[in-house]
Scaffold this motif. Structure first.
Motif, PDB file in Angstrom:
ATOM      1  N   VAL A  45       0.836  -1.198   0.000  1.00 24.23           N
ATOM      2  CA  VAL A  45       0.000   0.000   0.000  1.00 24.23           C
ATOM      3  C   VAL A  45       0.871   1.249   0.000  1.00 24.23           C
ATOM      4  CG1 VAL A  45      -1.751   1.286   1.276  1.00 24.23           C
ATOM      5  CG2 VAL A  45      -1.857  -1.192   1.184  1.00 24.23           C
ATOM      6  N   SER A  46       1.855   1.285   0.884  1.00 26.69           N
ATOM      7  CA  SER A  46       2.656   2.497   1.019  1.00 26.69           C
ATOM      8  C   SER A  46       3.586   2.726  -0.171  1.00 26.69           C
ATOM      9  CB  SER A  46       3.466   2.462   2.311  1.00 26.69           C
ATOM     10  OG  SER A  46       4.357   1.373   2.308  1.00 26.69           O
ATOM     11  N   ARG A  47       3.952   1.679  -0.879  1.00 27.94           N
ATOM     12  CA  ARG A  47       4.875   1.823  -2.014  1.00 27.94           C
ATOM     13  C   ARG A  47       4.191   1.531  -3.347  1.00 27.94           C
ATOM     14  NH1 ARG A  47      10.177  -1.315  -0.494  1.00 27.94           N
ATOM     15  NH2 ARG A  47      10.827  -0.381  -2.446  1.00 27.94           N
ATOM     16  N   TRP A  48       2.894   1.691  -3.402  1.00 28.25           N
ATOM     17  CA  TRP A  48       2.134   1.410  -4.617  1.00 28.25           C
ATOM     18  C   TRP A  48       2.634   2.244  -5.795  1.00 28.25           C
ATOM     19  CZ3 TRP A  48      -0.289  -2.345  -6.589  1.00 28.25           C
ATOM     20  CH2 TRP A  48      -1.178  -2.183  -7.644  1.00 28.25           C
ATOM     21  N   GLY A  49       2.982   3.490  -5.551  1.00 28.89           N
ATOM     22  CA  GLY A  49       3.500   4.352  -6.622  1.00 28.89           C
ATOM     23  C   GLY A  49       4.797   3.833  -7.205  1.00 28.89           C
ATOM     24  N   GLU A  50       5.646   3.242  -6.378  1.00 31.41           N
ATOM     25  CA  GLU A  50       6.899   2.675  -6.873  1.00 31.41           C
ATOM     26  C   GLU A  50       6.647   1.380  -7.639  1.00 31.41           C
ATOM     27  OE1 GLU A  50       9.817   2.166  -3.777  1.00 31.41           O
ATOM     28  OE2 GLU A  50       9.052   3.936  -2.747  1.00 31.41           O
ATOM     29  N   ILE A  51       5.651   0.635  -7.240  1.00 30.72           N
ATOM     30  CA  ILE A  51       5.384  -0.664  -7.869  1.00 30.72           C
ATOM     31  C   ILE A  51       4.812  -0.476  -9.269  1.00 30.72           C
ATOM     32  CG2 ILE A  51       3.998  -2.771  -7.742  1.00 30.72           C
ATOM     33  CD1 ILE A  51       4.210  -2.502  -4.661  1.00 30.72           C
ATOM     34  N   VAL A  52       3.786   0.357  -9.406  1.00 39.68           N
ATOM     35  CA  VAL A  52       3.119   0.485 -10.706  1.00 39.68           C
ATOM     36  C   VAL A  52       3.452   1.781 -11.427  1.00 39.68           C
ATOM     37  CG1 VAL A  52       1.199  -0.983 -10.048  1.00 39.68           C
ATOM     38  CG2 VAL A  52       1.014   1.469  -9.713  1.00 39.68           C
ATOM     39  N   GLY A  53       4.136   2.692 -10.786  1.00 41.36           N
ATOM     40  CA  GLY A  53       4.438   3.979 -11.397  1.00 41.36           C
ATOM     41  C   GLY A  53       3.426   5.025 -10.961  1.00 41.36           C
ATOM     42  N   GLU A  54       3.872   6.257 -10.926  1.00 42.23           N
ATOM     43  CA  GLU A  54       3.017   7.352 -10.434  1.00 42.23           C
ATOM     44  C   GLU A  54       1.778   7.558 -11.296  1.00 42.23           C
ATOM     45  OE1 GLU A  54       3.075   9.008  -7.596  1.00 42.23           O
ATOM     46  OE2 GLU A  54       4.741   7.715  -7.036  1.00 42.23           O
ATOM     47  N   ARG A  55       1.901   7.341 -12.599  1.00 42.95           N
ATOM     48  CA  ARG A  55       0.752   7.553 -13.494  1.00 42.95           C
ATOM     49  C   ARG A  55      -0.424   6.654 -13.111  1.00 42.95           C
ATOM     50  NH1 ARG A  55       0.505   5.819 -19.775  1.00 42.95           N
ATOM     51  NH2 ARG A  55      -1.582   6.579 -20.185  1.00 42.95           N
ATOM     52  N   GLN A  90      -7.378  -2.609 -17.125  1.00 43.47           N
ATOM     53  CA  GLN A  90      -7.564  -3.989 -17.572  1.00 43.47           C
ATOM     54  C   GLN A  90      -6.563  -4.346 -18.661  1.00 43.47           C
ATOM     55  OE1 GLN A  90     -11.719  -4.118 -18.603  1.00 43.47           O
ATOM     56  NE2 GLN A  90     -12.268  -5.034 -16.633  1.00 43.47           N
ATOM     57  N   HIS A  91      -6.244  -3.383 -19.507  1.00 44.84           N
ATOM     58  CA  HIS A  91      -5.292  -3.642 -20.590  1.00 44.84           C
ATOM     59  C   HIS A  91      -3.883  -3.867 -20.067  1.00 44.84           C
ATOM     60  CE1 HIS A  91      -7.821  -3.211 -24.086  1.00 44.84           C
ATOM     61  NE2 HIS A  91      -8.361  -2.124 -23.573  1.00 44.84           N
ATOM     62  N   ILE A  92      -3.528  -3.233 -18.979  1.00 43.42           N
ATOM     63  CA  ILE A  92      -2.174  -3.385 -18.447  1.00 43.42           C
ATOM     64  C   ILE A  92      -2.130  -4.338 -17.249  1.00 43.42           C
ATOM     65  CG2 ILE A  92      -1.426  -1.125 -19.271  1.00 43.42           C
ATOM     66  CD1 ILE A  92      -1.624  -0.243 -16.278  1.00 43.42           C
ATOM     67  N   ALA A  93      -3.208  -5.090 -17.032  1.00 41.15           N
ATOM     68  CA  ALA A  93      -3.280  -6.013 -15.891  1.00 41.15           C
ATOM     69  C   ALA A  93      -2.118  -7.001 -15.847  1.00 41.15           C
ATOM     70  CB  ALA A  93      -4.618  -6.739 -15.883  1.00 41.15           C
ATOM     71  N   PRO A  94      -1.712  -7.615 -16.972  1.00 43.96           N
ATOM     72  CA  PRO A  94      -0.578  -8.548 -16.889  1.00 43.96           C
ATOM     73  C   PRO A  94       0.706  -7.864 -16.404  1.00 43.96           C
ATOM     74  CG  PRO A  94      -1.757  -8.872 -18.943  1.00 43.96           C
ATOM     75  CD  PRO A  94      -2.321  -7.639 -18.305  1.00 43.96           C
ATOM     76  N   GLU A  95       0.909  -6.634 -16.812  1.00 44.26           N
ATOM     77  CA  GLU A  95       2.097  -5.902 -16.368  1.00 44.26           C
ATOM     78  C   GLU A  95       2.019  -5.581 -14.874  1.00 44.26           C
ATOM     79  OE1 GLU A  95       4.561  -1.813 -17.321  1.00 44.26           O
ATOM     80  OE2 GLU A  95       2.973  -2.448 -18.691  1.00 44.26           O
ATOM     81  N   VAL A  97       0.407  -7.364 -12.602  1.00 45.85           N
ATOM     82  CA  VAL A  97       0.642  -8.639 -11.910  1.00 45.85           C
ATOM     83  C   VAL A  97       2.137  -8.929 -11.868  1.00 45.85           C
ATOM     84  CG1 VAL A  97       0.308 -11.137 -12.057  1.00 45.85           C
ATOM     85  CG2 VAL A  97      -1.626  -9.593 -12.392  1.00 45.85           C
ATOM     86  N   GLU A  98       2.813  -8.718 -12.984  1.00 46.67           N
ATOM     87  CA  GLU A  98       4.253  -8.964 -13.036  1.00 46.67           C
ATOM     88  C   GLU A  98       5.012  -8.058 -12.060  1.00 46.67           C
ATOM     89  OE1 GLU A  98       7.942  -8.172 -16.084  1.00 46.67           O
ATOM     90  OE2 GLU A  98       5.950  -8.467 -16.926  1.00 46.67           O
ATOM     91  N   ARG A  99       4.643  -6.783 -12.013  1.00 46.47           N
ATOM     92  CA  ARG A  99       5.333  -5.845 -11.120  1.00 46.47           C
ATOM     93  C   ARG A  99       5.077  -6.162  -9.649  1.00 46.47           C
ATOM     94  NH1 ARG A  99       5.016   0.207 -13.656  1.00 46.47           N
ATOM     95  NH2 ARG A  99       5.998  -0.262 -15.646  1.00 46.47           N
ATOM     96  N   VAL A 100       3.843  -6.528  -9.317  1.00 44.03           N
ATOM     97  CA  VAL A 100       3.537  -6.872  -7.926  1.00 44.03           C
ATOM     98  C   VAL A 100       4.293  -8.135  -7.520  1.00 44.03           C
ATOM     99  CG1 VAL A 100       1.701  -7.618  -6.360  1.00 44.03           C
ATOM    100  CG2 VAL A 100       1.317  -5.692  -7.896  1.00 44.03           C
ATOM    101  N   GLY A 105       8.684 -10.949  -4.814  1.00 47.40           N
ATOM    102  CA  GLY A 105       9.783 -11.880  -5.013  1.00 47.40           C
ATOM    103  C   GLY A 105       9.326 -13.288  -5.334  1.00 47.40           C
ATOM    104  N   TYR A 106       8.050 -13.490  -5.453  1.00 49.88           N
ATOM    105  CA  TYR A 106       7.498 -14.788  -5.836  1.00 49.88           C
ATOM    106  C   TYR A 106       6.117 -14.540  -6.437  1.00 49.88           C
ATOM    107  CZ  TYR A 106       4.624 -14.656  -1.583  1.00 49.88           C
ATOM    108  OH  TYR A 106       3.726 -14.300  -0.612  1.00 49.88           O
ATOM    109  N   ALA A 107       5.499 -15.580  -6.994  1.00 47.31           N
ATOM    110  CA  ALA A 107       4.204 -15.446  -7.668  1.00 47.31           C
ATOM    111  C   ALA A 107       3.081 -15.336  -6.633  1.00 47.31           C
ATOM    112  CB  ALA A 107       3.967 -16.616  -8.605  1.00 47.31           C
ATOM    113  N   ALA A 108       2.988 -14.195  -5.989  1.00 44.17           N
ATOM    114  CA  ALA A 108       1.970 -13.987  -4.959  1.00 44.17           C
ATOM    115  C   ALA A 108       0.604 -13.718  -5.572  1.00 44.17           C
ATOM    116  CB  ALA A 108       2.370 -12.823  -4.057  1.00 44.17           C
ATOM    117  N   VAL A 109       0.575 -13.013  -6.689  1.00 46.77           N
ATOM    118  CA  VAL A 109      -0.694 -12.603  -7.311  1.00 46.77           C
ATOM    119  C   VAL A 109      -0.837 -13.299  -8.661  1.00 46.77           C
ATOM    120  CG1 VAL A 109      -1.985 -10.643  -8.237  1.00 46.77           C
ATOM    121  CG2 VAL A 109      -0.677 -10.384  -6.134  1.00 46.77           C
ATOM    122  N   ALA A 110      -1.989 -13.930  -8.869  1.00 46.20           N
ATOM    123  CA  ALA A 110      -2.263 -14.602 -10.138  1.00 46.20           C
ATOM    124  C   ALA A 110      -3.252 -13.807 -10.987  1.00 46.20           C
ATOM    125  CB  ALA A 110      -2.804 -16.004  -9.890  1.00 46.20           C
TER     126      ALA A 110
END
Length: 176
Positions: A45-55, A90-95, A97-100, A105-110
């Motif tokens: 939650v606190s680093r969401w901007g770093e995970i997916v980007g500020e946009r 929805q269009h960038i959902a795979p990306e 998932v990959e970033r999360v 560090g492992y496949a936490a989200v499917a």
């Protein structure tokens, strides 16, 4: 007549460790609340901007992660998305998932589930300013170095080491 021994009066133990900063206590305090809503790590939650980007962080926020019973992988991440940005997300959902998963560090989200809602604007992180180099007299120590670029880098390093530490940036303050 038998006399019972008197119970020993407990003497309070002296406090150990002294005072602690509030920042040290917040992860412990917030952990229970975050786990209640399905978050293993509050850093998502606190680093969401770093995970997916500020946009994308401006228009989305993680709401919960639900895992299958007895597992800590192949979970479902629920995102709150504002306005008409759901289609784009929805269009960038795979990306996402990959970033999360890279963050964990492992496949936490499917998979992702999107929910329409209001995303509160996040307070921007404080911008750290570069320290202005302080001229340092190095004497003749750099005279033998022939490469001018290396000499400039070493001079800048010596100036940064000699500079006073930057002022502390308060993290807590008024939220506008």
């Amino acid at each position: 007549m038998t006399t019972r021994p008197r119970p020993l009066q407990s003497i309070p133990a002296p406090r150990r460790g002294g005072a602690r900063q509030v920042a040290e206590l917040l992860p412990d305090i917030g952990r229970a609340a975050f786990r209640k809503f399905g978050f293993i790590q509050s850093a998502v939650v606190s680093r969401w901007g770093e995970i997916v980007g500020e946009r994308f962080a401006r228009v989305s926020a993680p709401e919960s992660i639900r895992f299958p019973h007895g597992k800590r992988g192949d979970g479902t991440l629920t995102l709150v998305v504002s306005g008409a940005h759901g289609t784009m997300m929805q269009h960038i959902a795979p990306e996402i998932v990959e970033r999360v998963n890279r963050f964990f560090g492992y496949a936490a989200v499917a998979r992702l589930v999107f929910r329409h809602g209001e995303v509160r604007p996040r307070r921007p992180l404080p911008v750290r300013r570069e320290a202005t180099p302080v001229p340092v007299d190095l004497g003749d120590s750099l005279r033998t170095i022939a490469d001018p670029e290396l000499k400039a880098v070493l001079s800048a390093l010596a100036s940064a080491v000699a500079a006073p530490p930057p002022p502390a940036i308060p993290i807590l303050g008024k939220v506008r």
